[in-house]
Enzyme design. Structure first.
Site, PDB file in Angstrom:
ATOM      1  N   HIS A  63     -13.407 -18.577  -5.490  1.00  0.00           N
ATOM      2  CA  HIS A  63     -14.852 -19.253  -5.093  1.00  0.00           C
ATOM      3  C   HIS A  63     -15.891 -17.836  -5.927  1.00  0.00           C
ATOM      4  O   HIS A  63     -16.847 -17.538  -5.045  1.00  0.00           O
ATOM      5  CB  HIS A  63     -15.150 -19.476  -3.641  1.00  0.00           C
ATOM      6  CG  HIS A  63     -14.584 -20.778  -3.313  1.00  0.00           C
ATOM      7  ND1 HIS A  63     -14.970 -21.821  -3.802  1.00  0.00           N
ATOM      8  CD2 HIS A  63     -13.720 -21.225  -2.777  1.00  0.00           C
ATOM      9  CE1 HIS A  63     -14.487 -23.069  -3.193  1.00  0.00           C
ATOM     10  NE2 HIS A  63     -13.398 -22.503  -2.507  1.00  0.00           N
ATOM     11  N   ASP A  90     -20.499 -17.974  -3.875  1.00  0.00           N
ATOM     12  CA  ASP A  90     -19.485 -19.009  -4.328  1.00  0.00           C
ATOM     13  C   ASP A  90     -19.625 -19.201  -5.604  1.00  0.00           C
ATOM     14  O   ASP A  90     -20.429 -18.450  -6.446  1.00  0.00           O
ATOM     15  CB  ASP A  90     -20.001 -20.458  -3.671  1.00  0.00           C
ATOM     16  CG  ASP A  90     -18.362 -21.261  -3.075  1.00  0.00           C
ATOM     17  OD1 ASP A  90     -17.878 -21.563  -4.206  1.00  0.00           O
ATOM     18  OD2 ASP A  90     -18.270 -21.391  -1.875  1.00  0.00           O
ATOM     19  N   GLU A 143      -8.941 -21.659  -0.940  1.00  0.00           N
ATOM     20  CA  GLU A 143      -8.898 -22.443  -2.337  1.00  0.00           C
ATOM     21  C   GLU A 143      -8.556 -21.481  -3.368  1.00  0.00           C
ATOM     22  O   GLU A 143      -9.516 -21.610  -4.356  1.00  0.00           O
ATOM     23  CB  GLU A 143     -10.056 -23.197  -2.217  1.00  0.00           C
ATOM     24  CG  GLU A 143      -9.987 -24.305  -1.181  1.00  0.00           C
ATOM     25  CD  GLU A 143     -11.295 -25.191  -1.069  1.00  0.00           C
ATOM     26  OE1 GLU A 143     -11.278 -26.566  -0.823  1.00  0.00           O
ATOM     27  OE2 GLU A 143     -12.310 -24.754  -1.548  1.00  0.00           O
TER      28      GLU A 143
HETATM   29  C1  TNX Z   1     -13.728 -27.062   1.540  1.00  0.00           C
HETATM   30  S1  TNX Z   1     -13.738 -25.254   4.190  1.00  0.00           S
HETATM   31  C2  TNX Z   1     -14.118 -25.777   1.159  1.00  0.00           C
HETATM   32  C3  TNX Z   1     -15.690 -25.518   0.801  1.00  0.00           C
HETATM   33  C4  TNX Z   1     -16.486 -26.729   0.476  1.00  0.00           C
HETATM   34  C5  TNX Z   1     -16.021 -27.905   1.773  1.00  0.00           C
HETATM   35  C6  TNX Z   1     -16.646 -29.127   1.541  1.00  0.00           C
HETATM   36  C7  TNX Z   1     -13.336 -24.280   2.997  1.00  0.00           C
HETATM   37  C8  TNX Z   1     -12.698 -23.056   3.644  1.00  0.00           C
HETATM   38  N1  TNX Z   1     -13.640 -24.639   1.603  1.00  0.00           N
HETATM   39  O1  TNX Z   1     -15.627 -24.735  -0.345  1.00  0.00           O
HETATM   40  O2  TNX Z   1     -17.682 -26.511   0.505  1.00  0.00           O
HETATM   41  O3  TNX Z   1     -14.461 -28.088   1.767  1.00  0.00           O
HETATM   42  O4  TNX Z   1     -16.495 -29.999   2.725  1.00  0.00           O
END
Ligand code: TNX
Length: 546
Positions: free
Chosen positions: A273, A203, A337
């Site tokens: 990430h 990450d 994301e």
């Molecule tokens: C969303 S769940 C994210 C993570 C974070 C998390 C915290 C997901 C695919 N992405 O990068 O750690 O929320 O709850």
């Protein structure tokens, strides 16, 4: 003097308990087996004369036997001998013993039967995995007592899980956890009948997997210089945080999990990430950096550049080594994301869009479709290696084909939609299954966490098959998983507190038929789980019983 007296007294106490007490097993375990038929026969007395018997030459059953031996010894003080016998002796061996057998008539891959009468115990499974789950049930039914005799009421248990994919996720990237804790987490999963360990290894805040071809990933990408305090308060702890797993350690963990019938699904999150990797190899980003392994939490604009061939070479090289270490057919490629700010302004990414004839369509921007192109290339590469991709539900927004399994995290709706599109789906909705969230609205009595609120009743109430789904779409819901993100979880004890006993609630969602679930019954049965957690020295959240 007082100390001496206490010592004598405690010895006397433990001896008198051992001598007098006959403890009784209870089959009211978590998750509750599908059918428990109490028989009229007298109980079986499990004691020092009992052996564990299995077919000689069957390595899997021998290993199962060793697990059973270890569990019984750990919970009581009985060390049952393991005896390996020839096929013709196996049937006769039942008398007075625990026999482990494979029975072809048991059809489910993970199904099992436990038959207990005064004559003895026969545990059978269609496969060695089924036998392993039977052993877990037996283990959970034993009393926790230093005793030499256990009364096992006569019973016929038939059991089989509802879902084939029963997962727990763990984020080792935001905070690094050592090999011992990862193994403990796998043990916790095994106790709850789970079979998929989704391991988030990379990450923005840390790269945790050794890649031989790119040594800087571990050397540079695994260390952040400091970590933000509180919720991105712009105050830092001024302490470097780092750590990564060597390939040898990873192989060891894969084998450890496999012995417990758990497949490790590694996640290399891309194209977003990725800042830890970009810090090590800045040429893989659109701007060329410099970058810094992130010291706070969030979603960041710097992602892998999709316009350059070297990015794909990098991804393929990394995946070569990942596939070498992890035999799992499913490889998690993240996909969540990923903001498109950089791609919009990157001449190489824009050129790629033109070159590939990528256009915006169906409410998807050209950049979203570029993520589709990126993902599809990776998907084909992995297909050539006999693997399939699994990714977060954002993949639905960028046009990937249906051989991608979708992990539904922004609620359960994306998963339901994916199933109607004929994707296989794993349900891990944040509203029910995010174990990094709070467990009550009494935040003042909990440690600082990321937010949200997932009380255990909520987790327990989750039904993965939406009523709106047709019968054929329902077959695409392969299972359920809970996620433990670790931005705010820096120590093993807090990780334990976050997952226990919610893991028990998850286990009942994964294993039991919905009509058999009952929260009040679970609450009672979970008391024994609580004793087991305590016995192992694992922290847990007490709210379920308050
Ligand atoms: C969303 S769940 C994210 C993570 C974070 C998390 C915290 C997901 C695919 N992405 O990068 O750690 O929320 O709850």
């Amino acid at each position: 003097m007082l100390r001496y007296f206490l010592l004598i007294f405690s010895c006397w106490l433990s001896q008198s308990l051992t001598a007098a007490e006959v403890c009784k097993a209870s089959y009211d375990v978590v998750p509750l087996p599908r059918s428990i038929a109490v028989l009229t026969a007298p109980s079986f007395m499990l004691g020092e004369e009992t052996s564990i018997v299995c077919l000689s030459g069957d390595a899997l059953q021998e290993r199962n036997s060793r697990f059973l031996q270890e569990y019984v010894e750990d919970l009581t003080s009985l060390r049952l001998p393991v005896r390996m016998v020839a096929a013709r002796e196996l049937k006769k061996a039942r008398k007075g013993n625990i026999v482990l057998a494979i029975d072809d008539k048991i059809k489910g891959k993970e199904a099992y039967r436990i038959n207990i009468s005064d004559k003895g115990i026969v545990i059978s499974g269609g496969t060695a995995a089924g036998v392993f789950y039977a052993i877990q049930t037996l283990r959970k039914s034993l009393p926790l007592a230093q005793t030499k005799q256990i009364e096992m009421p006569a019973v016929l248990i038939n059991d089989e899980p509802r879902f084939g994919y029963r997962g727990m996720h763990f984020d080792s990237a935001r905070h690094f956890f050592g090999v011992d804790f990862v193994k403990q987490y796998i043990d916790m999963m095994a106790l709850h009948g789970m079979n998929r360990f989704h391991w988030h290894l990379t990450d923005d805040q840390g790269w945790r997997i050794e890649i031989k071809k790119y040594p800087r990933l571990a050397e540079v990408g695994s260390v952040r210089q400091q970590t933000v305090i509180g919720r991105n308060m712009d105050i830092y702890d001024e302490t470097p945080h780092g750590g990564y797993y060597t390939q040898q350690q990873l192989r060891d963990i894969v084998a450890y999990a496999a012995e417990r019938y758990i497949t490790v699904i590694p996640e290399i999150d891309m194209p977003g990430h990725m800042i830890a990797a970009l810090t090590a190899y800045p040429e893989l980003g659109c701007t060329g950096g410099p970058y810094q392994v992130m010291q706070y939490w969030g979603v960041f604009p710097d992602i892998l550049c999709a316009g350059q061939e070297q990015t794909f070479r990098f991804v393929e090289d990394v995946l070569d080594e990942v596939c070498d270490i992890f035999p799992s057919t499913l490889i998690h490629i993240g996909g969540d994301e990923a903001p498109y700010d950089r791609w919009k302004n990157c001449p190489r990414c824009q050129q790629r869009i033109v070159q590939e004839g990528i256009t915006a369509a169906n409410d998807q921007s050209a950049e979203a479709r570029l993520q589709g192109y990126f993902t599809t290339r990776v998907q084909h590469y992995l297909k050539g290696k006999g693997r399939r991709i699994i990714g977060w539900d954002e993949l639905l927004d960028c046009n990937v084909d249906t051989t991608a399994t979708i992990m539904s995290w922004r609620g359960a709706e994306p998963g339901a939609k994916a199933a109607t599109m004929h994707h296989d789906v794993i349900m891990t909705p944040n509203s029910y299954m995010y174990f990094d969230y709070y467990q009550s609205d009494r935040r003042f009595s909990e440690p600082l966490l990321i937010g949200g609120n997932v009380p255990i009743e909520k987790t327990y109430s989750f039904e993965p098959l939406a009523e709106s789904l047709s019968e054929s779409d329902r077959h695409h819901i392969m299972g359920v998983q809970a996620n433990l993100w670790t931005e705010y979880i820096a120590w093993p004890h807090l990780a334990e507190y976050q997952v226990l006993p919610r893991m028990g609630a998850l286990a009942e969602v994964q294993w039991m038929m919905p009509q058999a679930k009952d929260f009040q019954s679970f609450r009672q049965r979970a008391l024994h789980m609580r004793d087991l957690y305590r016995h192992h020295g694992w922290d847990f959240c007490p709210f379920l019983w308050q």
